[in-house]
Design a protein around this motif. Sequence first.
Motif, PDB file in Angstrom:
ATOM      1  N   ILE A 250      -2.780   6.576   7.420  1.00 26.28           N
ATOM      2  CA  ILE A 250      -3.213   7.865   6.885  1.00 26.28           C
ATOM      3  C   ILE A 250      -4.727   7.929   6.695  1.00 26.28           C
ATOM      4  N   TYR A 251      -5.385   6.764   6.572  1.00 25.92           N
ATOM      5  CA  TYR A 251      -6.815   6.790   6.275  1.00 25.92           C
ATOM      6  C   TYR A 251      -7.672   7.149   7.478  1.00 25.92           C
TER       7      TYR A 251
ATOM      8  N   VAL B  73      -0.151  22.646 -10.577  1.00 22.01           N
ATOM      9  CA  VAL B  73       1.038  21.860 -10.234  1.00 22.01           C
ATOM     10  C   VAL B  73       2.319  22.654 -10.499  1.00 22.01           C
TER      11      VAL B  73
ATOM     12  N   THR C 213       1.210  11.649 -15.340  1.00 21.53           N
ATOM     13  CA  THR C 213       1.791  12.774 -14.619  1.00 21.53           C
ATOM     14  C   THR C 213       1.804  12.508 -13.118  1.00 21.53           C
TER      15      THR C 213
ATOM     16  N   GLY D 123       8.956  24.912  -4.846  1.00 25.53           N
ATOM     17  CA  GLY D 123       9.569  23.609  -5.090  1.00 25.53           C
ATOM     18  C   GLY D 123      11.038  23.545  -4.700  1.00 25.53           C
TER      19      GLY D 123
ATOM     20  N   MET E 101       5.109  12.215 -10.786  1.00 32.70           N
ATOM     21  CA  MET E 101       5.448  13.252  -9.806  1.00 32.70           C
ATOM     22  C   MET E 101       5.255  12.807  -8.366  1.00 32.70           C
ATOM     23  N   ILE E 102       4.624  11.635  -8.157  1.00 32.62           N
ATOM     24  CA  ILE E 102       4.457  11.170  -6.778  1.00 32.62           C
ATOM     25  C   ILE E 102       5.279   9.918  -6.523  1.00 32.62           C
ATOM     26  N   MET E 103       5.271   8.983  -7.495  1.00 29.90           N
ATOM     27  CA  MET E 103       5.925   7.697  -7.245  1.00 29.90           C
ATOM     28  C   MET E 103       7.362   7.629  -7.753  1.00 29.90           C
TER      29      MET E 103
ATOM     30  N   VAL F 208       3.000   3.740   6.426  1.00 24.96           N
ATOM     31  CA  VAL F 208       2.452   3.813   5.065  1.00 24.96           C
ATOM     32  C   VAL F 208       1.783   2.489   4.673  1.00 24.96           C
ATOM     33  N   ASP F 209       2.460   1.345   4.936  1.00 27.57           N
ATOM     34  CA  ASP F 209       1.883   0.107   4.387  1.00 27.57           C
ATOM     35  C   ASP F 209       0.688  -0.383   5.216  1.00 27.57           C
TER      36      ASP F 209
ATOM     37  N   THR G 218      -0.421  17.699  -6.474  1.00 28.96           N
ATOM     38  CA  THR G 218      -0.498  16.811  -7.635  1.00 28.96           C
ATOM     39  C   THR G 218      -1.491  15.683  -7.366  1.00 28.96           C
TER      40      THR G 218
ATOM     41  N   GLU H 267      -3.261   3.927  -4.759  1.00 27.18           N
ATOM     42  CA  GLU H 267      -2.828   3.061  -3.672  1.00 27.18           C
ATOM     43  C   GLU H 267      -2.044   1.835  -4.110  1.00 27.18           C
TER      44      GLU H 267
ATOM     45  N   LEU I 234       2.329  12.833   3.806  1.00 27.97           N
ATOM     46  CA  LEU I 234       1.140  12.132   4.298  1.00 27.97           C
ATOM     47  C   LEU I 234       0.171  13.091   4.979  1.00 27.97           C
ATOM     48  N   LEU I 235      -0.263  14.115   4.220  1.00 26.39           N
ATOM     49  CA  LEU I 235      -1.177  15.105   4.808  1.00 26.39           C
ATOM     50  C   LEU I 235      -2.456  14.458   5.335  1.00 26.39           C
TER      51      LEU I 235
ATOM     52  N   LEU J 270       0.840  -1.207   0.000  1.00 25.00           N
ATOM     53  CA  LEU J 270       0.000   0.000   0.000  1.00 25.00           C
ATOM     54  C   LEU J 270       0.872   1.253   0.000  1.00 25.00           C
ATOM     55  N   THR J 271       0.544   2.216  -0.893  1.00 22.88           N
ATOM     56  CA  THR J 271       1.376   3.414  -1.006  1.00 22.88           C
ATOM     57  C   THR J 271       0.906   4.555  -0.120  1.00 22.88           C
ATOM     58  N   SER J 272      -0.331   4.469   0.389  1.00 24.19           N
ATOM     59  CA  SER J 272      -0.910   5.555   1.178  1.00 24.19           C
ATOM     60  C   SER J 272      -1.011   6.868   0.401  1.00 24.19           C
ATOM     61  N   VAL J 273      -1.112   6.779  -0.915  1.00 23.19           N
ATOM     62  CA  VAL J 273      -1.401   7.962  -1.728  1.00 23.19           C
ATOM     63  C   VAL J 273      -2.814   7.774  -2.260  1.00 23.19           C
ATOM     64  N   GLU J 274      -3.726   8.646  -1.855  1.00 16.60           N
ATOM     65  CA  GLU J 274      -5.131   8.419  -2.197  1.00 16.60           C
ATOM     66  C   GLU J 274      -5.340   8.384  -3.710  1.00 16.60           C
TER      67      GLU J 274
ATOM     68  N   GLN K 154       3.565  17.471  -3.923  1.00 14.81           N
ATOM     69  CA  GLN K 154       3.027  16.111  -4.094  1.00 14.81           C
ATOM     70  C   GLN K 154       1.540  16.049  -3.778  1.00 14.81           C
ATOM     71  N   SER K 155       1.172  16.654  -2.658  1.00 17.91           N
ATOM     72  CA  SER K 155      -0.237  16.597  -2.257  1.00 17.91           C
ATOM     73  C   SER K 155      -1.111  17.323  -3.269  1.00 17.91           C
TER      74      SER K 155
ATOM     75  N   ARG L 105       8.678  18.036  -4.534  1.00 20.38           N
ATOM     76  CA  ARG L 105       9.108  18.419  -3.197  1.00 20.38           C
ATOM     77  C   ARG L 105       7.908  18.762  -2.318  1.00 20.38           C
TER      78      ARG L 105
ATOM     79  N   ARG M 249       7.611  10.965   0.879  1.00 15.04           N
ATOM     80  CA  ARG M 249       6.176  10.807   0.653  1.00 15.04           C
ATOM     81  C   ARG M 249       5.456  11.650   1.690  1.00 15.04           C
TER      82      ARG M 249
END
Lengths: 484, 209
Positions: B66-67, B23, A193, B31, A197-199, B61-62, A211, A141, B103-104, A134-138, A208-209, A204, B101
Motif C-alpha cells: 500500500i505504501y 466519522v 477510537t 455504513g 473502529m479499524i482493528m 498487507v504484511d 476514521t 502500523e 487499502l485506499l 504490519l497492518t498497512s493502516v497508516e 475505515q479510511s 464498513r 481492511r
Amino acid sequence: MSTATTLEPETQKQEKVTLFEIDQSTRQAALLFFTCSLVWLMVGTLFALIASVKLHHPSFLGNVEMLTFGRARSAHLNSVAFGWANNAIFGILLWLMARLSQQKLQHGGLLLIAGLFWNIGLVIGVTGILNGGLTSVEWLEMPRYVAPLLAFSYALISIWGILAFIHRRSHHVYVSQWYILAALFWFPWLYTTAQTMIMWAPARGTVQSITNWWFGHNVLGLWYSPLALAATYYFIPKVLGRPIHSYYLSVLGFWSLALFYNWAGVHHLVGGPIPIWLISAGIVASVMMVIPVVVTAINHHMTVVGSFGHVWASPTLRFIVFGAMSYTLASLIGSAMALREVNQVTHFTHLTVGHAHHGVYAFFTMVCFGSIYFIMPRLLQREWPSAALIHIHFWGCALGITLMVVALHIGGWIQGMQMNNPEVLFLELMKNTLPYLHARSASGILLFIGHTAFFINFFWMLFKKQPKDEHGPTLFSEVETQNI
Amino acid sequence: MKDLLTIFFGALATILFSFTGIVMMSNIQYGRLEPIVLEEGEPAYPRTPSGEAMQGKEVYVDLGCIYCHSQQVRRKGFGADFERGWGDRQSVPRDYILQKRVLLGTMRTGPDLMNVGDRIPTRDWHHLHLYDPKITSPGSIMSPFAFLYKKQKIQGDELSPNALTFPPDYENAPEEGYEVVPTERAHVLVEYLLSLKLDYELPESKFAE
C-alpha cells in the motif's frame, strides 16, 4: 548549587531552591524518556536511510524480506513517531507541566513504569512490523496486540500531567498548559477510537479510511502540534526574558486550532470514494487553519523580533525558532495543498512525504531538540560537553531537512503534473523522480550526521564526571573564547 | 478547577464535534450499504473475493504494498486515472464494503491497482513482475520480491507447470537444470492481484465515456 545560580541568575534565592526541586522531581522520568528517545531517533534514522535508498536502488537489500520498502518505511515511521517523538515530548511535557504549575511532580518514579512499558511495547511493535505483523493502516502500523501496552503507559503519563496541573501552586494558567492539557485529553480518545473502529471492530468500507485520516491527521494536529507549540510558547519568552507578544492572540490561536484542526484530516482523501460534502468540509477546515497558524506566527515572531542575536547564540532558541518558522510555512503550504486544484497534483506524490517531514521534522523535531538542550542541564546540573557537536547537530539537521523538503516539493510537483498528463508514460515519470529521490537520500545522510553528533553529546553529558571548571551555559557565541 | 474544566470541556466538545461530523455522519450515511443485484440472474456486486484472494490480501498487507500503490480511481477529469486505464469509472464507497481492511492508499510511486486484475489479467506477467520487476517493466523502481519464489532442481524432463518462463535474454535466469516456482505466498498474492477488478457498473457509478 553553584550551577543553578548561573542558570537562573534572575530568580530570587527562595524560588531558586524550589525551581531546582521541581526540576529534580521530574529528573528520573525525563531522563528515561530522553534516553529512549535518542536511541529510537538513531534506529528510526537507519530505517529511513534503508527505505530511501531502496527507492532509487530497488535491489538494495532486495532479498531481505524483513526490509521490503513498505516494512522499512513503516518501521521508520513508528520508530521516529512513537519512539523518538513521543518519548521526547513525554519528557518535555512533564518537565514543563511541573515547572509551570510550580509544583513538584509527586511519585515521579512511578512514571518509570510508564516509560518502560511504552518502550517495551514499541520494541514488540516495530519487531512485529518487520516480521509480518504490519497492518498497512497508516499511523497505526504496529500489530494491534501492542495497543493495550501503549494505552496503559499513555494513561499513566496523561494522569500524571493532569495531576501536576490540579495540584499547581501558580494562580495564573499559562498558554502552554492549555495546549498540554488539551493534548493529554485528545490523544487517548483518538487512539482508542481509531484502534476500535479499524482493528477490533472494523467499520464498513471507506468509513475505515475516514476514521484512519481523522486519526492520522489529528495525531499531528491534536498531539504533536499542540505539545510543540506549548514548548515554543514557553521557551521563546523564557530564554529571551520578555513576555509573549499578546495574551489575547494566544487564546484565539488555541481555540481556533482546537476547532479547525479536528476537521482537517479528510483532505487526505480528496478525490477518493467518500461523500463529497465531507471532502468539502475537510477542505474548509484546512483553509481555516490559516487563522491559528497566522495568529501563532504573529505571537511567536513578534516576541522574537529585535532579539535575533540572542536567538542565534542560544542552542535552545536556534532550534526552536527554526521550528516555529517551519510551523508557519508548513502549515500555510498544507492549507494550500488541501484545495482541490492543488491536491489534484500533489496527492499520491512525494510532495506529501516532503510535507509530512516539513511538519514533523522541521517543526516538531527541531522544537524537541531545542527543548532538550534547555532541560538537560537543569536535570543534571551540568552543561553540554561540546558546543562543536551542537553546531554539527544544528547544521546537519537544518541543511538536511531543508534539502529534503525542497527536493521532495519540487520533485513531487513534477511527478504530480506528469501523472495527470496521460501522454507521459508511467515508467517515464517514475524515472523522472530519481534525481529527487537521490537528493532525499543525501539529505538523510546529513540528518544522520546531525543526529549522531546529538547522540554523542547527549551520552557524553549523561555519563561525564562532575566538572569543576564550568562557568556558564554552553552557547554558540562563546565558541571562540571557550576554545573547544 | 475552573480552568481545568474549561479546557476539558473545550477539548471534549471540539473532538466530539469532529468525530460526530466526520466519522459518525459517514457511518450513518453509508455504513449499511449492501452489494447490489443490477439485473435478475446476475451476481451481486461487488463480488465476494475467493478464499485464495483473501489470503493473498494478507500478504499484500504484511509486505506493505500500500505504501507505493493506491486502490482508488478518481473521476474522469480529476487527474488522469481514467486515461491511464486505471479504471473505466470512479470508485465509490460501495466498491469497498466487503473489505475487512480497506487499502485506499495515499501514494502512487507505482500505478493504482484498483483494476489491475482487469488491466493485466495474465498470471505469468504478475509472477515475472514480482520476481524481478525489470523483466516486465524496464526502468521500474519497484523492489524485487524474489524471496517469494524458490529455485529448485527440475524433476525429470519437464518443468513444473507453475515454473516461471523467463525471456531468453534474461541475465539472472536460473542455471541449466533448475527452475523457479512461486511459493504459496506468491501464488495467493497473484490471485489477489487478479481479483482486483472494477469491471462492473453500479447504479451510482457507470462507466465513463
